[in-house]
Design a protein around this motif. Structure first.
Motif, PDB file in Angstrom:
ATOM      1  N   GLU A 158      32.634  33.072  51.182  1.00  0.00           N
ATOM      2  CA  GLU A 158      32.501  32.108  50.289  1.00  0.00           C
ATOM      3  C   GLU A 158      31.213  32.138  49.549  1.00  0.00           C
ATOM      4  O   GLU A 158      30.887  32.027  48.320  1.00  0.00           O
ATOM      5  N   ALA A 159      30.220  32.510  50.340  1.00  0.00           N
ATOM      6  CA  ALA A 159      28.590  32.436  49.838  1.00  0.00           C
ATOM      7  C   ALA A 159      28.704  33.726  48.657  1.00  0.00           C
ATOM      8  O   ALA A 159      28.003  33.476  47.780  1.00  0.00           O
ATOM      9  N   GLY A 160      29.102  34.641  49.314  1.00  0.00           N
ATOM     10  CA  GLY A 160      29.285  35.914  48.411  1.00  0.00           C
ATOM     11  C   GLY A 160      29.859  35.563  46.836  1.00  0.00           C
ATOM     12  O   GLY A 160      29.518  35.950  45.835  1.00  0.00           O
ATOM     13  N   PHE A 161      31.014  34.857  47.043  1.00  0.00           N
ATOM     14  CA  PHE A 161      31.855  34.653  45.751  1.00  0.00           C
ATOM     15  C   PHE A 161      31.032  33.705  44.944  1.00  0.00           C
ATOM     16  O   PHE A 161      31.027  33.801  43.891  1.00  0.00           O
ATOM     17  N   ASN A 162      30.412  32.661  45.695  1.00  0.00           N
ATOM     18  CA  ASN A 162      29.444  31.666  44.918  1.00  0.00           C
ATOM     19  C   ASN A 162      28.590  32.318  44.152  1.00  0.00           C
ATOM     20  O   ASN A 162      28.138  32.185  42.892  1.00  0.00           O
ATOM     21  N   ASN A 163      27.743  33.270  44.886  1.00  0.00           N
ATOM     22  CA  ASN A 163      26.568  33.877  44.200  1.00  0.00           C
ATOM     23  C   ASN A 163      27.191  34.821  43.066  1.00  0.00           C
ATOM     24  O   ASN A 163      26.410  34.913  41.914  1.00  0.00           O
ATOM     25  N   CYS A 164      28.425  35.579  43.334  1.00  0.00           N
ATOM     26  CA  CYS A 164      28.845  36.272  42.230  1.00  0.00           C
ATOM     27  C   CYS A 164      29.521  35.601  41.040  1.00  0.00           C
ATOM     28  O   CYS A 164      29.032  35.859  39.715  1.00  0.00           O
TER      29      CYS A 164
END
Length: 73
Positions: free
Chosen positions: A37-43
């Motif tokens: 989720e954190a990677g998705f949000n940053n992307c």
């Protein structure tokens, strides 16, 4: 016929054959992916500026973020 259409047809046909041979839908037998989720949000945050000006680019960018970080679009 484009290569993408041919590849799509082959993948669909292979998925249908494996589902019939096993007796269960292919997606049910798939391993659950890890959702980052954190990677998705940053992307996805990187595409927010495009949302108003170029909705199509924003849509496909966020879609790719979802898929890349373990989501199912």
């Amino acid at each position: 016929m484009s290569a993408l259409k041919i590849l799509t047809a082959v993948v669909i046909a292979a998925g249908g054959l494996s589902a019939g041979a096993i007796g269960a839908p292919t997606i049910a037998a798939a391993q659950a992916g890890q959702w980052d989720e954190a990677g998705f949000n940053n992307c996805a945050e990187g595409y927010e500026a495009q949302r108003e000006d170029d909705y199509v680019s924003w849509y496909y960018g966020v879609r790719q973020c979802c898929i890349s970080f373990g989501g199912v679009w």
